[in-house]
Design a protein around this motif. Structure first.
Motif, short mmCIF file in Angstrom:
data_model
loop_
_atom_site.label_atom_id
_atom_site.label_comp_id
_atom_site.label_asym_id
_atom_site.label_seq_id
_atom_site.Cartn_x
_atom_site.Cartn_y
_atom_site.Cartn_z
N LYS A 81 0.81 -1.22 0.00
CA LYS A 81 0.00 0.00 0.00
C LYS A 81 0.84 1.28 0.00
O LYS A 81 0.48 2.24 -0.66
CB LYS A 81 -0.94 0.02 1.21
CG LYS A 81 -2.09 -0.94 1.10
CD LYS A 81 -2.98 -0.82 2.33
CE LYS A 81 -4.27 -1.57 2.18
NZ LYS A 81 -5.15 -1.36 3.34
N ASP A 89 -6.40 3.32 -4.83
CA ASP A 89 -7.48 3.51 -3.85
C ASP A 89 -7.97 2.14 -3.35
O ASP A 89 -8.89 1.56 -3.89
CB ASP A 89 -8.64 4.29 -4.48
CG ASP A 89 -9.76 4.56 -3.51
OD1 ASP A 89 -9.57 4.36 -2.28
OD2 ASP A 89 -10.84 4.97 -3.96
N PHE A 90 -7.31 1.63 -2.31
CA PHE A 90 -7.69 0.33 -1.75
C PHE A 90 -9.06 0.39 -1.08
O PHE A 90 -9.75 -0.62 -0.99
CB PHE A 90 -6.64 -0.15 -0.75
CG PHE A 90 -5.36 -0.58 -1.41
CD1 PHE A 90 -5.22 -1.85 -1.92
CD2 PHE A 90 -4.30 0.31 -1.54
CE1 PHE A 90 -4.05 -2.24 -2.53
CE2 PHE A 90 -3.13 -0.06 -2.15
CZ PHE A 90 -3.00 -1.35 -2.66
N ASP A 91 -9.49 1.56 -0.62
CA ASP A 91 -10.79 1.70 0.02
C ASP A 91 -11.94 1.51 -0.96
O ASP A 91 -13.07 1.27 -0.54
CB ASP A 91 -10.91 3.05 0.71
CG ASP A 91 -10.00 3.15 1.92
OD1 ASP A 91 -9.75 2.11 2.55
OD2 ASP A 91 -9.55 4.27 2.23
N PHE A 93 -12.52 -0.95 -2.54
CA PHE A 93 -12.94 -2.35 -2.46
C PHE A 93 -13.56 -2.70 -1.11
O PHE A 93 -13.78 -3.86 -0.81
CB PHE A 93 -11.74 -3.26 -2.74
CG PHE A 93 -11.19 -3.07 -4.11
CD1 PHE A 93 -11.79 -3.68 -5.20
CD2 PHE A 93 -10.10 -2.25 -4.33
CE1 PHE A 93 -11.31 -3.49 -6.48
CE2 PHE A 93 -9.60 -2.05 -5.60
CZ PHE A 93 -10.21 -2.68 -6.68
N ASN A 94 -13.85 -1.71 -0.28
CA ASN A 94 -14.44 -1.95 1.05
C ASN A 94 -15.95 -2.07 0.98
O ASN A 94 -16.68 -1.37 1.65
CB ASN A 94 -14.07 -0.81 2.01
CG ASN A 94 -12.63 -0.85 2.40
OD1 ASN A 94 -11.94 -1.83 2.18
ND2 ASN A 94 -12.15 0.23 2.99
N HIS A 95 -16.45 -3.00 0.19
CA HIS A 95 -17.88 -3.24 0.10
C HIS A 95 -18.11 -4.74 0.03
O HIS A 95 -17.23 -5.50 -0.33
CB HIS A 95 -18.48 -2.53 -1.11
CG HIS A 95 -17.80 -2.88 -2.40
ND1 HIS A 95 -18.07 -4.04 -3.08
CD2 HIS A 95 -16.85 -2.24 -3.12
CE1 HIS A 95 -17.33 -4.10 -4.16
NE2 HIS A 95 -16.57 -3.02 -4.21
N ASP A 96 -19.30 -5.13 0.39
CA ASP A 96 -19.64 -6.55 0.32
C ASP A 96 -19.88 -6.93 -1.13
O ASP A 96 -20.35 -6.13 -1.93
CB ASP A 96 -20.91 -6.84 1.13
CG ASP A 96 -20.66 -6.69 2.61
OD1 ASP A 96 -19.51 -6.88 3.04
OD2 ASP A 96 -21.62 -6.39 3.34
#
Length: 135
Positions: A81, A89-91, A93-96
């Protein structure tokens, strides 16, 4: 404990599933030994391209290695990171994973009133939102 063909199968005490794309799923399972000690199994399950079953790879992680494992994993992820991909933007992918779960969502939706997401939530829909959050 479950028995299959007179062999003892270790049941999970706790299990967490993470879907990763269309073909991969990770399972984190806490299991107990006969002496009531605990260990973790991490399983990667990949659906074969010819839709003929799954390939599974499993890691057994014992309590004495938990802290070392978490430290090394955190360091490796942080390196990617911060050093290798600092602008990614790794965030994002913060979803189900909703894709591919239509059947499961329909079953739950039939049991729980899902609030309309096109408008701001009202005070009367807060209990419905809490129900959805429990999934």
């Amino acid at each position: 404990m479950a028995y299959d063909n007179n062999e003892k199968k270790m049941e999970s005490i706790y299990s967490k599933r993470i879907r990763a794309g269309k073909r991969r799923t990770y399972f984190f399972d806490v299991r107990a030994t006969r002496g009531n000690d605990y260990y973790l199994t991490i399983t990667e399950s990949r659906k074969r391209f010819n839709d003929n079953g799954y390939d599974r790879h499993k890691i057994f992680l014992y309590k004495e290695d938990f802290n070392k494992f978490i430290k090394a994993l955190t360091e490796a992820v942080d390196h990617v990171k911060t050093q290798l991909m600092p602008d990614f933007d790794f965030d994002a992918f913060n979803h189900d994973d909703v894709e591919g779960m239509e059947g499961e969502i329909d079953e739950v939706a039939a049991e729980v009133e899902i609030p309309n997401t096109d408008t701001a939530p009202s005070a009367s829909s807060s209990s419905s939102t809490e129900e959805v959050d429990k999934w």
